[in-house]
Each structure stands twice: as C-alpha cells, then as structure tokens.
Design a protein around this motif. Sequence first.
Motif, PDB file in Angstrom:
ATOM      1  N   PHE A   1      20.514  34.521 -15.054  1.00  0.00           N
ATOM      2  CA  PHE A   1      21.733  33.903 -14.707  1.00  0.00           C
ATOM      3  C   PHE A   1      21.630  32.512 -14.923  1.00  0.00           C
ATOM      4  N   LEU A   2      22.337  31.648 -15.511  1.00  0.00           N
ATOM      5  CA  LEU A   2      22.306  30.280 -15.705  1.00  0.00           C
ATOM      6  C   LEU A   2      23.699  30.022 -15.536  1.00  0.00           C
ATOM      7  N   GLU A   3      24.153  28.659 -14.381  1.00  0.00           N
ATOM      8  CA  GLU A   3      25.135  28.147 -14.148  1.00  0.00           C
ATOM      9  C   GLU A   3      25.101  26.613 -14.596  1.00  0.00           C
ATOM     10  N   SER A   4      24.034  25.915 -14.897  1.00  0.00           N
ATOM     11  CA  SER A   4      23.868  24.823 -15.529  1.00  0.00           C
ATOM     12  C   SER A   4      23.686  24.895 -17.059  1.00  0.00           C
ATOM     13  N   ARG A   5      24.220  23.810 -17.565  1.00  0.00           N
ATOM     14  CA  ARG A   5      23.691  23.687 -18.953  1.00  0.00           C
ATOM     15  C   ARG A   5      22.524  22.510 -19.063  1.00  0.00           C
ATOM     16  N   ASN A   6      22.047  22.904 -20.127  1.00  0.00           N
ATOM     17  CA  ASN A   6      20.786  22.373 -20.763  1.00  0.00           C
ATOM     18  C   ASN A   6      21.378  20.937 -21.534  1.00  0.00           C
ATOM     19  N   ALA A   7      22.245  20.240 -21.161  1.00  0.00           N
ATOM     20  CA  ALA A   7      23.135  19.094 -21.857  1.00  0.00           C
ATOM     21  C   ALA A   7      22.781  17.742 -21.148  1.00  0.00           C
ATOM     22  N   ASP A   8      22.688  16.617 -21.817  1.00  0.00           N
ATOM     23  CA  ASP A   8      22.862  15.358 -21.136  1.00  0.00           C
ATOM     24  C   ASP A   8      24.244  14.766 -20.759  1.00  0.00           C
ATOM     25  N   TYR A   9      24.181  13.861 -19.818  1.00  0.00           N
ATOM     26  CA  TYR A   9      25.322  13.264 -19.375  1.00  0.00           C
ATOM     27  C   TYR A   9      25.802  12.060 -20.058  1.00  0.00           C
ATOM     28  N   ARG A  10      27.297  11.885 -20.354  1.00  0.00           N
ATOM     29  CA  ARG A  10      27.695  10.705 -20.858  1.00  0.00           C
ATOM     30  C   ARG A  10      28.969  10.393 -20.126  1.00  0.00           C
ATOM     31  N   ARG A  11      29.236   9.115 -20.237  1.00  0.00           N
ATOM     32  CA  ARG A  11      30.828   8.892 -19.497  1.00  0.00           C
ATOM     33  C   ARG A  11      30.963   7.389 -20.013  1.00  0.00           C
ATOM     34  N   VAL A  12      32.191   7.155 -20.496  1.00  0.00           N
ATOM     35  CA  VAL A  12      32.839   5.826 -20.868  1.00  0.00           C
ATOM     36  C   VAL A  12      33.790   5.306 -20.180  1.00  0.00           C
ATOM     37  N   PHE A  13      33.823   4.109 -19.602  1.00  0.00           N
ATOM     38  CA  PHE A  13      34.866   3.302 -18.732  1.00  0.00           C
ATOM     39  C   PHE A  13      35.229   2.099 -19.286  1.00  0.00           C
ATOM     40  N   GLU A  14      36.598   1.870 -19.304  1.00  0.00           N
ATOM     41  CA  GLU A  14      37.112   0.630 -19.786  1.00  0.00           C
ATOM     42  C   GLU A  14      37.062  -0.278 -18.478  1.00  0.00           C
ATOM     43  N   LEU A  15      36.597  -1.338 -18.418  1.00  0.00           N
ATOM     44  CA  LEU A  15      36.375  -2.041 -17.231  1.00  0.00           C
ATOM     45  C   LEU A  15      37.705  -3.098 -17.538  1.00  0.00           C
ATOM     46  N   ASP A  16      38.153  -3.476 -15.942  1.00  0.00           N
ATOM     47  CA  ASP A  16      39.058  -4.376 -15.595  1.00  0.00           C
ATOM     48  C   ASP A  16      38.610  -5.775 -16.084  1.00  0.00           C
ATOM     49  N   PRO A  17      39.274  -6.573 -16.765  1.00  0.00           N
ATOM     50  CA  PRO A  17      38.836  -7.751 -17.263  1.00  0.00           C
ATOM     51  C   PRO A  17      38.566  -8.935 -16.237  1.00  0.00           C
ATOM     52  N   ALA A  18      38.820  -8.599 -15.031  1.00  0.00           N
ATOM     53  CA  ALA A  18      38.357  -9.434 -13.636  1.00  0.00           C
ATOM     54  C   ALA A  18      36.968  -9.296 -13.435  1.00  0.00           C
ATOM     55  N   ILE A  19      36.158  -8.085 -13.992  1.00  0.00           N
ATOM     56  CA  ILE A  19      34.937  -8.168 -13.804  1.00  0.00           C
ATOM     57  C   ILE A  19      33.796  -9.093 -14.377  1.00  0.00           C
ATOM     58  N   ASP A  20      33.012  -9.572 -13.654  1.00  0.00           N
ATOM     59  CA  ASP A  20      32.147 -10.373 -14.226  1.00  0.00           C
ATOM     60  C   ASP A  20      30.985  -9.790 -14.681  1.00  0.00           C
ATOM     61  N   THR A  21      30.767  -9.533 -16.122  1.00  0.00           N
ATOM     62  CA  THR A  21      30.082  -8.530 -16.666  1.00  0.00           C
ATOM     63  C   THR A  21      28.495  -8.921 -16.655  1.00  0.00           C
ATOM     64  N   GLY A  22      28.358 -10.350 -16.481  1.00  0.00           N
ATOM     65  CA  GLY A  22      27.129 -10.730 -16.565  1.00  0.00           C
ATOM     66  C   GLY A  22      26.449 -10.515 -15.051  1.00  0.00           C
ATOM     67  N   LYS A  23      27.093 -10.129 -14.293  1.00  0.00           N
ATOM     68  CA  LYS A  23      26.582  -9.655 -12.844  1.00  0.00           C
ATOM     69  C   LYS A  23      26.631  -8.287 -12.475  1.00  0.00           C
ATOM     70  N   VAL A  24      26.719  -7.395 -13.436  1.00  0.00           N
ATOM     71  CA  VAL A  24      26.777  -6.039 -13.170  1.00  0.00           C
ATOM     72  C   VAL A  24      25.309  -5.574 -12.989  1.00  0.00           C
ATOM     73  N   SER A  25      25.227  -4.639 -11.664  1.00  0.00           N
ATOM     74  CA  SER A  25      23.969  -4.066 -11.253  1.00  0.00           C
ATOM     75  C   SER A  25      24.035  -2.731 -11.374  1.00  0.00           C
ATOM     76  N   ALA A  26      22.743  -1.961 -11.291  1.00  0.00           N
ATOM     77  CA  ALA A  26      22.579  -0.615 -11.341  1.00  0.00           C
ATOM     78  C   ALA A  26      21.436  -0.079 -10.535  1.00  0.00           C
ATOM     79  N   ARG A  27      21.639   1.009  -9.625  1.00  0.00           N
ATOM     80  CA  ARG A  27      20.492   1.691  -8.830  1.00  0.00           C
ATOM     81  C   ARG A  27      20.599   3.090  -9.044  1.00  0.00           C
ATOM     82  N   MET A  28      19.523   3.765  -9.393  1.00  0.00           N
ATOM     83  CA  MET A  28      19.304   5.239  -9.316  1.00  0.00           C
ATOM     84  C   MET A  28      18.611   5.555  -8.183  1.00  0.00           C
ATOM     85  N   ASP A  29      19.088   6.581  -7.677  1.00  0.00           N
ATOM     86  CA  ASP A  29      18.682   7.235  -6.235  1.00  0.00           C
ATOM     87  C   ASP A  29      18.820   8.747  -6.219  1.00  0.00           C
ATOM     88  N   GLN A  30      17.829   9.530  -6.355  1.00  0.00           N
ATOM     89  CA  GLN A  30      17.913  10.984  -6.236  1.00  0.00           C
ATOM     90  C   GLN A  30      19.149  11.601  -7.007  1.00  0.00           C
TER      91      GLN A  30
END
Length: 123
Positions: free
Chosen positions: A73-102
Amino acid sequence: MKATLQKATRTSNERPAEFIAPEVNIFETQNGYVLEAEMPGVNKEGLEITLDGNEITIVGHRQVESLNGNPLFLESRNADYRRVFELDPAIDTGKVSARMDQGVLTLTLPKSEKVKPRKITVD
C-alpha cells in the motif's frame, strides 16, 4: 496531504518530469513576507531555489530509500517537489534568504527600504 501533480519539460529528450506542488503558508510581516513550504524527504542538498526577474522557483529533490520487499500500500508518490511564485515588486530580491529544517523550507522575502513606511522629521 493533497498533492498537485505538475509536469515540467527537461532540455534533453527525456520524458517530462512529474512534480508535486508542496503545500505552503505565506505570512506578511512588517518587514516583508515569510513563505513556508512542506517538502518531506528533502534536505538542504536536494533543494534548488532560483530567482528570475520577479519569479521564484522552488524545486526539492526527495531522498528516497529503497526497501527490500513488495509494496502492499503506497500513499506517497516518488516524485520531486516544484512550485513557482510571482513576487511582489516591493521585495528586495538581493536580500532573500532560505532555511531548511526537518523538511520545511522557510524563505524570508524582505521588503525594499523604499516601500517601508518611515517617519519624516519636520525642521
């Protein structure tokens, strides 16, 4: 967990890859936005975040361990994740930061100083 399947075309002659759209939470703070994306099975090394103009693309490659045995019995797919977002022009793209935790990606998207409210002193 609801999973939305997306197809993306690769540059070679391979068949299109299938992706699952990760579930996200987006919050607005005084200084910008915070985006949280749930991507179980993805670690820091399996993460690709690209910024192109005002569009940010998140791709998470899952680390799948193969088990000895026949799946019943399998409920999860063996596929990768992908998502695309259009950013608000007010965002300072030079200062975007990312953190991955669990398996939860947190993107901090700060607003540009130009659009933040400020007090003006009167002489």
